[in-house]
Design an enzyme around this catalytic site. Structure first.
Site, PDB file in Angstrom:
ATOM      1  N   GLY A 165       0.827  -1.134   0.025  1.00 57.66           N
ATOM      2  CA  GLY A 165       0.218   0.570  -0.639  1.00 57.66           C
ATOM      3  C   GLY A 165       0.577   1.147  -0.177  1.00 57.66           C
ATOM      4  O   GLY A 165       1.912   1.363   0.515  1.00 57.66           O
ATOM      5  N   CYS A 174       5.396  -6.463   2.241  1.00 62.21           N
ATOM      6  CA  CYS A 174       5.263  -4.954   1.850  1.00 62.21           C
ATOM      7  C   CYS A 174       5.096  -3.616   3.053  1.00 62.21           C
ATOM      8  O   CYS A 174       4.898  -4.035   3.704  1.00 62.21           O
ATOM      9  CB  CYS A 174       5.539  -4.213   0.701  1.00 62.21           C
ATOM     10  SG  CYS A 174       6.125  -2.860  -0.060  1.00 62.21           S
ATOM     11  N   TYR A 175       4.037  -3.089   2.771  1.00 65.66           N
ATOM     12  CA  TYR A 175       3.216  -2.267   3.552  1.00 65.66           C
ATOM     13  C   TYR A 175       3.150  -3.411   5.211  1.00 65.66           C
ATOM     14  O   TYR A 175       3.052  -3.149   5.373  1.00 65.66           O
ATOM     15  CB  TYR A 175       2.064  -1.627   2.961  1.00 65.66           C
ATOM     16  CG  TYR A 175       1.443  -0.656   4.142  1.00 65.66           C
ATOM     17  CD1 TYR A 175       1.733   0.294   4.626  1.00 65.66           C
ATOM     18  CD2 TYR A 175       0.342  -1.392   5.238  1.00 65.66           C
ATOM     19  CE1 TYR A 175       1.727   0.796   5.515  1.00 65.66           C
ATOM     20  CE2 TYR A 175      -0.263  -0.724   5.875  1.00 65.66           C
ATOM     21  CZ  TYR A 175       0.492   0.505   6.217  1.00 65.66           C
ATOM     22  OH  TYR A 175      -0.527   0.956   6.954  1.00 65.66           O
ATOM     23  N   HIS A 229       7.291  -7.648  -3.334  1.00 67.70           N
ATOM     24  CA  HIS A 229       6.636  -8.092  -3.965  1.00 67.70           C
ATOM     25  C   HIS A 229       6.643  -9.332  -4.609  1.00 67.70           C
ATOM     26  O   HIS A 229       6.760  -9.880  -6.016  1.00 67.70           O
ATOM     27  CB  HIS A 229       5.270  -7.198  -4.822  1.00 67.70           C
ATOM     28  CG  HIS A 229       5.440  -5.619  -4.683  1.00 67.70           C
ATOM     29  ND1 HIS A 229       4.364  -5.853  -4.294  1.00 67.70           N
ATOM     30  CD2 HIS A 229       5.828  -4.588  -4.088  1.00 67.70           C
ATOM     31  CE1 HIS A 229       4.019  -4.544  -3.754  1.00 67.70           C
ATOM     32  NE2 HIS A 229       4.639  -3.791  -3.597  1.00 67.70           N
ATOM     33  N   GLU A 237       4.245 -11.027  -5.946  1.00 63.74           N
ATOM     34  CA  GLU A 237       3.054 -11.150  -7.314  1.00 63.74           C
ATOM     35  C   GLU A 237       2.867 -10.938  -8.532  1.00 63.74           C
ATOM     36  O   GLU A 237       2.150 -11.551  -9.469  1.00 63.74           O
ATOM     37  CB  GLU A 237       1.594 -10.750  -6.212  1.00 63.74           C
ATOM     38  CG  GLU A 237       2.282  -8.812  -6.401  1.00 63.74           C
ATOM     39  CD  GLU A 237       2.492  -8.403  -4.763  1.00 63.74           C
ATOM     40  OE1 GLU A 237       1.778  -7.588  -4.880  1.00 63.74           O
ATOM     41  OE2 GLU A 237       3.294  -9.483  -3.995  1.00 63.74           O
ATOM     42  N   SER A 241     -23.644  -8.350 -25.282  1.00 62.40           N
ATOM     43  CA  SER A 241     -22.529  -7.552 -25.555  1.00 62.40           C
ATOM     44  C   SER A 241     -21.801  -7.338 -26.335  1.00 62.40           C
ATOM     45  O   SER A 241     -21.171  -7.038 -27.696  1.00 62.40           O
ATOM     46  CB  SER A 241     -21.681  -6.537 -24.578  1.00 62.40           C
ATOM     47  OG  SER A 241     -20.862  -7.227 -24.089  1.00 62.40           O
ATOM     48  N   GLY A 242     -21.763  -9.170 -26.898  1.00 64.26           N
ATOM     49  CA  GLY A 242     -20.695  -9.681 -27.966  1.00 64.26           C
ATOM     50  C   GLY A 242     -19.895 -10.192 -27.261  1.00 64.26           C
ATOM     51  O   GLY A 242     -19.280 -10.663 -28.316  1.00 64.26           O
ATOM     52  N   GLY A 243     -19.460  -9.694 -26.589  1.00 63.86           N
ATOM     53  CA  GLY A 243     -17.944 -10.119 -25.951  1.00 63.86           C
ATOM     54  C   GLY A 243     -17.686 -11.742 -24.879  1.00 63.86           C
ATOM     55  O   GLY A 243     -19.056 -12.359 -24.432  1.00 63.86           O
ATOM     56  N   VAL A 244     -16.820 -11.419 -24.379  1.00 60.12           N
ATOM     57  CA  VAL A 244     -17.061 -13.125 -23.941  1.00 60.12           C
ATOM     58  C   VAL A 244     -17.335 -12.870 -22.122  1.00 60.12           C
ATOM     59  O   VAL A 244     -18.078 -13.958 -22.264  1.00 60.12           O
ATOM     60  CB  VAL A 244     -15.844 -13.135 -23.243  1.00 60.12           C
ATOM     61  CG1 VAL A 244     -15.178 -14.498 -22.914  1.00 60.12           C
ATOM     62  CG2 VAL A 244     -14.589 -13.942 -24.561  1.00 60.12           C
ATOM     63  N   ASP A 245     -17.637 -12.441 -21.702  1.00 59.88           N
ATOM     64  CA  ASP A 245     -18.230 -11.748 -20.084  1.00 59.88           C
ATOM     65  C   ASP A 245     -19.504 -12.161 -20.208  1.00 59.88           C
ATOM     66  O   ASP A 245     -20.233 -13.214 -19.730  1.00 59.88           O
ATOM     67  CB  ASP A 245     -18.176 -10.519 -19.639  1.00 59.88           C
ATOM     68  CG  ASP A 245     -16.153 -10.716 -19.580  1.00 59.88           C
ATOM     69  OD1 ASP A 245     -15.601 -11.448 -19.780  1.00 59.88           O
ATOM     70  OD2 ASP A 245     -16.290  -9.273 -19.288  1.00 59.88           O
ATOM     71  N   ALA A 262     -21.451 -13.060 -22.572  1.00 59.82           N
ATOM     72  CA  ALA A 262     -21.524 -14.630 -23.141  1.00 59.82           C
ATOM     73  C   ALA A 262     -21.657 -15.859 -22.448  1.00 59.82           C
ATOM     74  O   ALA A 262     -22.114 -16.569 -21.653  1.00 59.82           O
ATOM     75  CB  ALA A 262     -20.089 -14.833 -24.628  1.00 59.82           C
ATOM     76  N   LYS A 306     -10.365 -12.160 -15.158  1.00 59.90           N
ATOM     77  CA  LYS A 306     -10.225 -12.600 -17.125  1.00 59.90           C
ATOM     78  C   LYS A 306     -10.714 -13.779 -17.468  1.00 59.90           C
ATOM     79  O   LYS A 306     -11.544 -14.435 -18.418  1.00 59.90           O
ATOM     80  CB  LYS A 306     -10.324 -11.052 -17.863  1.00 59.90           C
ATOM     81  CG  LYS A 306     -10.800 -11.746 -19.298  1.00 59.90           C
ATOM     82  CD  LYS A 306     -11.675 -10.558 -19.517  1.00 59.90           C
ATOM     83  CE  LYS A 306     -12.417 -10.768 -20.871  1.00 59.90           C
ATOM     84  NZ  LYS A 306     -13.340  -9.505 -20.999  1.00 59.90           N
TER      85      LYS A 306
END
Length: 519
Positions: free
Chosen positions: A58, A85-86, A175, A177, A229-233, A235, A375
């Site tokens: 942070g 870290c923090y 970090h 990650e 929307s036509g997007g993956v999510d 659908a 995603k």
């Protein structure tokens, strides 16, 4: 919460721009994780009963009065804790150590020396070795709490890794990650498996089964409307809900006339043909393009598209006789961004445009079956649900579509020019076998005209910019290093085949954490 496993890691967010990456690395190790802002961490601990806790980095300084702290329940519970870290600084401070502002700051790549073996290092690091890590700190721990020992150090961080292994308290000044710490994912895997003893049983197949059960419980005998929307999510959300409740789901696809070449036909074909899901196709392109006429500001475009989408969606929902539930493809990053440091969830419709709101008059409850997924996890779920790879692997594309790929006012002529150039670009990428290597690629029609010579005549046409980036999650990205032969071939095709473009440029801007996509 849809959780297909008994083990949970709670990640307490202190404001780091890469906290989401911690959750991703834990999930990659097969363990479910949730991020909560520090303000609500105590309540989340009681709700989740986590088997381990990770304290994120942070921007604050532990030495300042009133800066964030971990709730006492974390240390009273006896579960393993990892501070990053923090997170290391507040962990040590809260357990009786001492933190000071340092004259020797470390930002970027650093090398640490391993001085003692640890369960955290099993199969990864050994004493006497040096390893590259990514540092980002101004303060540092100068006195460890009782029971802590040093396991790794660097010139700027003498307690780069410090732990009280008897109590299960571990801390890192770097970090793990981020990809710039090459062994970081393995260290986090060791924390959840070797230290916390958690099973790696969180899979997409298990998630799918639990999500279907949750949808059935929430919806009951009700009806659901989903905006595509036509997007993956959206659908994936629609196919998942259809598996749960069948034809009590109806999808509404509002075609705003701002989609890529043939994209609307592909969406209709997938849902009516491949999955036989009830679909209402609304061609509202004239309405949207009329409203966008003369509008140049990208945020104004988003708001216009958002409002019209809600209006169209609501009108067609009423024609269907109404429904009790509205489904949308909200993802976990949307949830995190809407609650961290702000105090409340968002009711923004994410399915088509990321702007606008859900009017109270719609009187519908939200169904968001993907709100715990990143995603790439949505793509994995889509494959589990049987969506074709050609659809699941599609590059992400913003809800406003080509409206923000045409900087300045939008017109039909500009959209037609851009569609053709964009289609050629993606065709060349696919033919080169690069589509799945690249996370996102698109063309932009710049508001610039240049003089060019084509054959024996001069032209005064527009400039097309090409963009391609590599990423796994969209949080950070780097440009894809195309070979000059590819760029030359693609540019030549666009200039020869698309009337209205006489110059093509390639954008090599990287996307550091916390920034939005190039518009």
């Amino acid at each position: 919460m849809t959780k297909a496993a008994t083990d949970t890691v709670l990640i307490i967010d202190f404001g780091s721009q890469v906290t989401q990456l911690i959750a991703r690395r834990v999930r990659e190790a097969g363990v479910y994780s949730e991020i909560v802002p520090f303000q609500s961490a105590a309540a989340a601990f009681g709700r989740l009963s986590p088997k381990a806790v990770i304290l994120s980095g942070g921007p604050a300084s532990v030495v300042d009065i009133g800066t964030p702290r971990a709730p006492d329940i974390v240390f009273q519970s006896g579960v393993p804790v990892l501070g990053i870290c923090y997170g290391q600084q507040t962990l040590c401070h809260q357990l009786g150590g001492r933190v000071e502002t340092s004259d020797h700051r470390e930002f970027g790549r650093a090398s640490i020396e391993v001085v003692k073996p640890s369960r955290l290092f099993e199969g990864v690091w050994s004493p006497g070795e040096e390893h590259p890590v990514w540092m980002s700190h101004g303060d540092k721990v100068v006195e460890l709490p009782d029971g802590f020992e040093v396991y790794a150090r660097s010139p700027g961080a003498p307690f780069a890794v410090a732990a009280d292994e008897a109590r299960g308290y571990y801390s890192m000044m770097f970090h793990p990650e981020v990809v710039h710490t090459p062994d970081g994912a393995r260290l986090l895997s060791n924390f959840v498996h070797a230290v916390a003893g958690l099973a790696g049983d969180w899979t997409m197949a298990a998630f799918k089964d639990q999500a279907i059960a949750d949808i059935r419980e929430k919806v009951g005998e009700g009806r659901v409307i989903c905006g595509l929307s036509g997007g993956v999510d959206s659908a994936v959300a629609a196919v998942l809900i259809h598996e749960a409740i069948g034809d009590r789901l109806t999808c509404i696809f509002v075609d705003h006339g701002l989609m890529r070449l043939n994209e609307a036909d592909e969406v209709v074909s997938l849902f009516r043909g491949h999955h036989n899901i009830p679909l209402v196709h609304v061609d509202a392109s004239d309405m949207f393009l009329t409203a966008l006429d003369g509008v140049g500001d990208p945020e104004a475009k988003r708001k216009i598209i958002g409002k019209l989408f809600v209006d169209c969606f609501e009108a067609d929902a009423k024609k269907l006789g109404g429904a009790e539930f509205l489904a949308q493809g909200t993802l976990y990053p949307d949830v995190i961004e809407s609650v961290s440091f702000t105090g409340g969830p968002s009711v923004t419709i994410k399915s088509h445009h990321n702007v606008g709101g859900l009017p109270e008059r719609m009187n519908m409850q939200l169904v968001e079956p993907l709100r715990e997924l990143f995603k790439d996890e949505v793509r994995a779920l889509g494959r589990t649900l049987g969506l074709p790879d050609v659809f699941v692997n599609r590059h992400p594309f913003p809800g406003p579509g080509l409206a923000i790929r045409v900087p300045g006012p939008v017109s039909r002529d500009k959209l037609d020019i851009l569609r053709k150039a964009d289609a050629i670009y993606l065709e060349e990428i696919r033919d080169a076998g690069l589509y799945d290597t690249i996370w996102q690629a698109f063309a932009v029609l710049l508001p610039v005209q240049t003089v060019g010579v084509m054959g024996d005549s001069r032209t005064y046409d527009q400039v097309c910019a090409l963009r391609a980036v590599t990423s796994t999650d969209g949080m950070t990205a780097d440009f894809y290093p195309f070979q000059m032969e590819f760029l030359s071939r693609t540019a030549t095709r666009i200039i020869n085949e698309v009337k209205g473009i006489n110059r093509v440029v390639y954008d090599v801007t990287s996307k550091p954490p916390g920034t939005i996509e190039w518009e």
